[in-house]
Write a protein that holds these residues in place. Structure first.
Motif, PDB file in Angstrom:
ATOM      1  N   MET A   1       0.872  -1.102   0.156  1.00 57.93           N
ATOM      2  CA  MET A   1      -0.197   0.040  -0.161  1.00 57.93           C
ATOM      3  C   MET A   1       0.750   1.183  -0.003  1.00 57.93           C
ATOM      4  SD  MET A   1      -3.109   0.931   2.571  1.00 57.93           S
ATOM      5  CE  MET A   1      -3.834  -0.699   2.473  1.00 57.93           C
ATOM      6  N   ALA A   2       0.425   2.346  -0.766  1.00 55.25           N
ATOM      7  CA  ALA A   2       1.446   3.388  -1.157  1.00 55.25           C
ATOM      8  C   ALA A   2       1.235   4.305   0.277  1.00 55.25           C
ATOM      9  CB  ALA A   2       1.055   4.136  -2.195  1.00 55.25           C
ATOM     10  N   PHE A   3       1.983   5.269   0.396  1.00 50.99           N
ATOM     11  CA  PHE A   3       1.980   6.127   1.753  1.00 50.99           C
ATOM     12  C   PHE A   3       0.690   7.033   1.646  1.00 50.99           C
ATOM     13  CE2 PHE A   3       2.555  10.438   3.412  1.00 50.99           C
ATOM     14  CZ  PHE A   3       3.149   9.978   4.814  1.00 50.99           C
ATOM     15  N   ASP A   4       0.241   7.376   0.498  1.00 49.72           N
ATOM     16  CA  ASP A   4      -0.905   8.434   0.475  1.00 49.72           C
ATOM     17  C   ASP A   4      -2.059   7.532   0.994  1.00 49.72           C
ATOM     18  OD1 ASP A   4      -0.865   7.001  -2.194  1.00 49.72           O
ATOM     19  OD2 ASP A   4      -2.186   8.428  -2.919  1.00 49.72           O
ATOM     20  N   LYS A   5      -2.223   6.079   0.504  1.00 53.38           N
ATOM     21  CA  LYS A   5      -3.335   5.338   0.816  1.00 53.38           C
ATOM     22  C   LYS A   5      -3.474   5.207   2.347  1.00 53.38           C
ATOM     23  CE  LYS A   5      -4.349   3.952  -3.535  1.00 53.38           C
ATOM     24  NZ  LYS A   5      -5.637   4.352  -3.966  1.00 53.38           N
ATOM     25  N   TYR A   6      -2.168   4.724   2.809  1.00 51.96           N
ATOM     26  CA  TYR A   6      -2.041   4.940   4.355  1.00 51.96           C
ATOM     27  C   TYR A   6      -2.475   6.263   5.211  1.00 51.96           C
ATOM     28  CZ  TYR A   6       0.633   0.645   4.462  1.00 51.96           C
ATOM     29  OH  TYR A   6       1.209  -0.397   4.289  1.00 51.96           O
ATOM     30  N   PHE A   7      -2.405   7.257   4.428  1.00 55.22           N
ATOM     31  CA  PHE A   7      -2.944   8.341   4.926  1.00 55.22           C
ATOM     32  C   PHE A   7      -4.189   8.477   4.886  1.00 55.22           C
ATOM     33  CE2 PHE A   7      -4.363  12.922   4.170  1.00 55.22           C
ATOM     34  CZ  PHE A   7      -4.221  13.475   5.470  1.00 55.22           C
ATOM     35  N   ARG A   8      -4.945   8.093   3.768  1.00 52.24           N
ATOM     36  CA  ARG A   8      -6.517   8.203   3.712  1.00 52.24           C
ATOM     37  C   ARG A   8      -7.075   7.110   4.506  1.00 52.24           C
ATOM     38  NH1 ARG A   8      -8.143  10.679  -0.920  1.00 52.24           N
ATOM     39  NH2 ARG A   8      -6.570  11.273  -2.277  1.00 52.24           N
ATOM     40  N   VAL A   9      -6.564   6.050   4.885  1.00 56.95           N
ATOM     41  CA  VAL A   9      -7.126   5.022   5.917  1.00 56.95           C
ATOM     42  C   VAL A   9      -7.038   5.921   7.141  1.00 56.95           C
ATOM     43  CG1 VAL A   9      -6.638   2.750   7.098  1.00 56.95           C
ATOM     44  CG2 VAL A   9      -6.419   3.011   4.560  1.00 56.95           C
ATOM     45  N   TYR A  10      -5.901   6.329   7.442  1.00 61.64           N
ATOM     46  CA  TYR A  10      -5.724   6.924   8.816  1.00 61.64           C
ATOM     47  C   TYR A  10      -7.042   7.955   9.055  1.00 61.64           C
ATOM     48  CZ  TYR A  10      -3.774   9.473  12.947  1.00 61.64           C
ATOM     49  OH  TYR A  10      -3.379  10.232  14.088  1.00 61.64           O
ATOM     50  N   LEU A  11      -6.878   8.926   8.074  1.00 62.86           N
ATOM     51  CA  LEU A  11      -7.792  10.050   7.991  1.00 62.86           C
ATOM     52  C   LEU A  11      -9.073   9.397   8.211  1.00 62.86           C
ATOM     53  CD1 LEU A  11      -8.096  12.950   8.093  1.00 62.86           C
ATOM     54  CD2 LEU A  11      -8.131  13.257   5.344  1.00 62.86           C
ATOM     55  N   LYS A  12      -9.634   8.424   7.311  1.00 60.92           N
ATOM     56  CA  LYS A  12     -10.868   7.980   7.170  1.00 60.92           C
ATOM     57  C   LYS A  12     -11.227   7.378   8.939  1.00 60.92           C
ATOM     58  CE  LYS A  12     -13.805   4.535   5.429  1.00 60.92           C
ATOM     59  NZ  LYS A  12     -13.837   2.981   5.255  1.00 60.92           N
ATOM     60  N   ASN A  13     -10.365   6.866   9.402  1.00 57.02           N
ATOM     61  CA  ASN A  13     -10.513   5.969  10.597  1.00 57.02           C
ATOM     62  C   ASN A  13     -10.699   7.236  11.878  1.00 57.02           C
ATOM     63  OD1 ASN A  13     -10.276   3.780   9.886  1.00 57.02           O
ATOM     64  ND2 ASN A  13      -8.109   3.385  10.239  1.00 57.02           N
ATOM     65  N   CYS A  14     -10.049   8.197  11.433  1.00 56.09           N
ATOM     66  CA  CYS A  14     -10.274   9.502  12.735  1.00 56.09           C
ATOM     67  C   CYS A  14     -11.539  10.120  12.186  1.00 56.09           C
ATOM     68  CB  CYS A  14      -8.943  10.460  12.378  1.00 56.09           C
ATOM     69  SG  CYS A  14      -7.421   9.821  13.047  1.00 56.09           S
ATOM     70  N   LEU A  15     -11.931  10.246  11.230  1.00 54.20           N
ATOM     71  CA  LEU A  15     -13.244  11.234  10.790  1.00 54.20           C
ATOM     72  C   LEU A  15     -14.225  10.200  11.021  1.00 54.20           C
ATOM     73  CD1 LEU A  15     -11.936  12.907   7.613  1.00 54.20           C
ATOM     74  CD2 LEU A  15     -12.314  13.815   9.949  1.00 54.20           C
ATOM     75  N   ASN A  16     -14.143   9.168  11.160  1.00 58.86           N
ATOM     76  CA  ASN A  16     -15.383   8.264  11.400  1.00 58.86           C
ATOM     77  C   ASN A  16     -15.959   8.612  12.828  1.00 58.86           C
ATOM     78  OD1 ASN A  16     -15.710   6.588   9.192  1.00 58.86           O
ATOM     79  ND2 ASN A  16     -14.176   5.219   9.712  1.00 58.86           N
ATOM     80  N   ASP A  17     -15.378   8.850  13.823  1.00 63.89           N
ATOM     81  CA  ASP A  17     -15.655   9.457  15.110  1.00 63.89           C
ATOM     82  C   ASP A  17     -16.565  10.694  15.109  1.00 63.89           C
ATOM     83  OD1 ASP A  17     -14.286   7.091  16.066  1.00 63.89           O
ATOM     84  OD2 ASP A  17     -12.486   8.515  16.498  1.00 63.89           O
ATOM     85  N   TYR A  18     -16.554  11.429  14.007  1.00 61.55           N
ATOM     86  CA  TYR A  18     -17.302  12.550  13.908  1.00 61.55           C
ATOM     87  C   TYR A  18     -18.134  12.299  12.403  1.00 61.55           C
ATOM     88  CZ  TYR A  18     -13.248  14.245  16.788  1.00 61.55           C
ATOM     89  OH  TYR A  18     -12.562  14.238  17.578  1.00 61.55           O
ATOM     90  N   ASP A  19     -18.767  11.212  11.987  1.00 60.24           N
ATOM     91  CA  ASP A  19     -19.698  10.944  11.108  1.00 60.24           C
ATOM     92  C   ASP A  19     -19.348  11.800   9.926  1.00 60.24           C
ATOM     93  OD1 ASP A  19     -21.935   9.863  10.030  1.00 60.24           O
ATOM     94  OD2 ASP A  19     -23.229  11.539  10.357  1.00 60.24           O
ATOM     95  N   LEU A  20     -17.858  11.856   9.574  1.00 62.43           N
ATOM     96  CA  LEU A  20     -17.361  12.704   8.418  1.00 62.43           C
ATOM     97  C   LEU A  20     -16.607  11.777   7.379  1.00 62.43           C
ATOM     98  CD1 LEU A  20     -16.344  16.003   9.854  1.00 62.43           C
ATOM     99  CD2 LEU A  20     -18.515  15.696   8.655  1.00 62.43           C
ATOM    100  N   ASN A  21     -16.876  11.832   6.106  1.00 65.73           N
ATOM    101  CA  ASN A  21     -15.583  11.036   5.346  1.00 65.73           C
ATOM    102  C   ASN A  21     -14.635  12.153   4.918  1.00 65.73           C
ATOM    103  OD1 ASN A  21     -16.354  12.876   3.040  1.00 65.73           O
ATOM    104  ND2 ASN A  21     -18.164  11.452   2.501  1.00 65.73           N
ATOM    105  N   ILE A  22     -13.431  11.643   4.176  1.00 63.83           N
ATOM    106  CA  ILE A  22     -12.351  12.183   3.682  1.00 63.83           C
ATOM    107  C   ILE A  22     -12.541  13.538   2.861  1.00 63.83           C
ATOM    108  CG2 ILE A  22     -10.285  12.198   2.567  1.00 63.83           C
ATOM    109  CD1 ILE A  22     -10.413   9.102   3.188  1.00 63.83           C
ATOM    110  N   ALA A  23     -13.612  13.470   2.006  1.00 68.11           N
ATOM    111  CA  ALA A  23     -13.884  14.438   1.145  1.00 68.11           C
ATOM    112  C   ALA A  23     -14.538  15.769   2.370  1.00 68.11           C
ATOM    113  CB  ALA A  23     -14.950  14.197   0.166  1.00 68.11           C
ATOM    114  N   GLU A  24     -15.394  15.354   3.079  1.00 62.26           N
ATOM    115  CA  GLU A  24     -15.926  16.325   3.988  1.00 62.26           C
ATOM    116  C   GLU A  24     -14.833  17.025   4.702  1.00 62.26           C
ATOM    117  OE1 GLU A  24     -20.505  14.344   4.315  1.00 62.26           O
ATOM    118  OE2 GLU A  24     -18.725  13.627   5.690  1.00 62.26           O
ATOM    119  N   GLY A  25     -13.932  16.274   5.311  1.00 67.10           N
ATOM    120  CA  GLY A  25     -12.655  16.899   6.358  1.00 67.10           C
ATOM    121  C   GLY A  25     -12.254  17.792   5.342  1.00 67.10           C
TER     122      GLY A  25
END
Length: 152
Positions: A1-25
Motif C-alpha cells: 500500500m502506498a503512503f497516500d493510501k495509508y494516510f487516507r485510511v488513517y484520516l478515514k478512521n479518525c473522521l469516522n468518530d465525527y460522522d465525516l468522510n475524507i472529502a468532507e474533512g
C-alpha cells in the motif's frame, strides 16, 4: 500500500468518530483556510472581491469531480457545518461559508494532522525532515508541470 493510501485510511478512521468522510474533512479545512485568508480585510475589499469559497473553487483545489463535490457540500450543509448562499457574482453558483460547528472543527483536523505527522516522522532527524520536505516540494512541482503539459 502506498503512503497516500495509508494516510487516507488513517484520516478515514479518525473522521469516522465525527460522522465525516475524507472529502468532507478536506472541504472543511479548505473553506476554513479561505476564510482565514480573508479575515481582517476591509469591507470595501470584501464587497469588490470574488466570493469567499465557491463550489468550483473547491473542485479545482481538491481535485474532486463536480458530482462528488455536490454530494459532499449537501452532506456538510445537512450536518450544519456549512451554509450555502447564492453567489452574488453568478446566480448559477453558490458561495459556502462555515458555521460555528464548521469553524470549531478545524481544531480537530489540526490535531489529527499533528498526530499523523508525529507518527510518520518518528525516528527522522530535523535535517532528514527538511531534506524530505525539499524533495517532496520538487516532486510536487514536477508533477504539477507534467499535469499542466498534458492539458495543453
Amino acid at each position: 500500500m502506498a503512503f497516500d493510501k495509508y494516510f487516507r485510511v488513517y484520516l478515514k478512521n479518525c473522521l469516522n468518530d465525527y460522522d465525516l468522510n475524507i472529502a468532507e474533512g478536506m472541504v472543511l479545512l479548505s473553506v476554513r483556510e479561505k476564510e482565514r485568508e480573508n479575515e481582517g480585510e476591509n469591507i470595501d475589499r470584501i464587497l469588490t472581491s470574488e466570493p469567499e469559497t465557491t463550489q468550483d473553487q473547491l473542485v479545482q483545489e481538491l481535485h474532486y469531480d463536480k458530482s462528488v463535490m455536490t454530494r459532499t457540500m449537501q452532506s456538510l450543509e445537512a450536518k450544519a457545518y456549512v451554509i450555502r448562499a447564492v453567489n452574488p457574482k453568478d446566480s448559477r453558483s453558490f458561495v459556502f461559508s462555515l458555521t460555528e460547528a464548521g469553524s470549531a472543527f478545524k481544531a480537530v483536523l489540526m490535531t489529527i494532522m499533528t498526530e499523523w505527522n508525529a507518527e510518520v516522522l518518528d525516528g527522522f532527524t530535523p535535517k532528514e525532515i527538511d531534506l524530505m520536505n525539499d524533495m517532496l516540494a520538487r516532486l510536487a512541482q514536477n508533477a504539477k508541470t507534467a499535469c499542466n503539459r498534458e492539458r495543453e
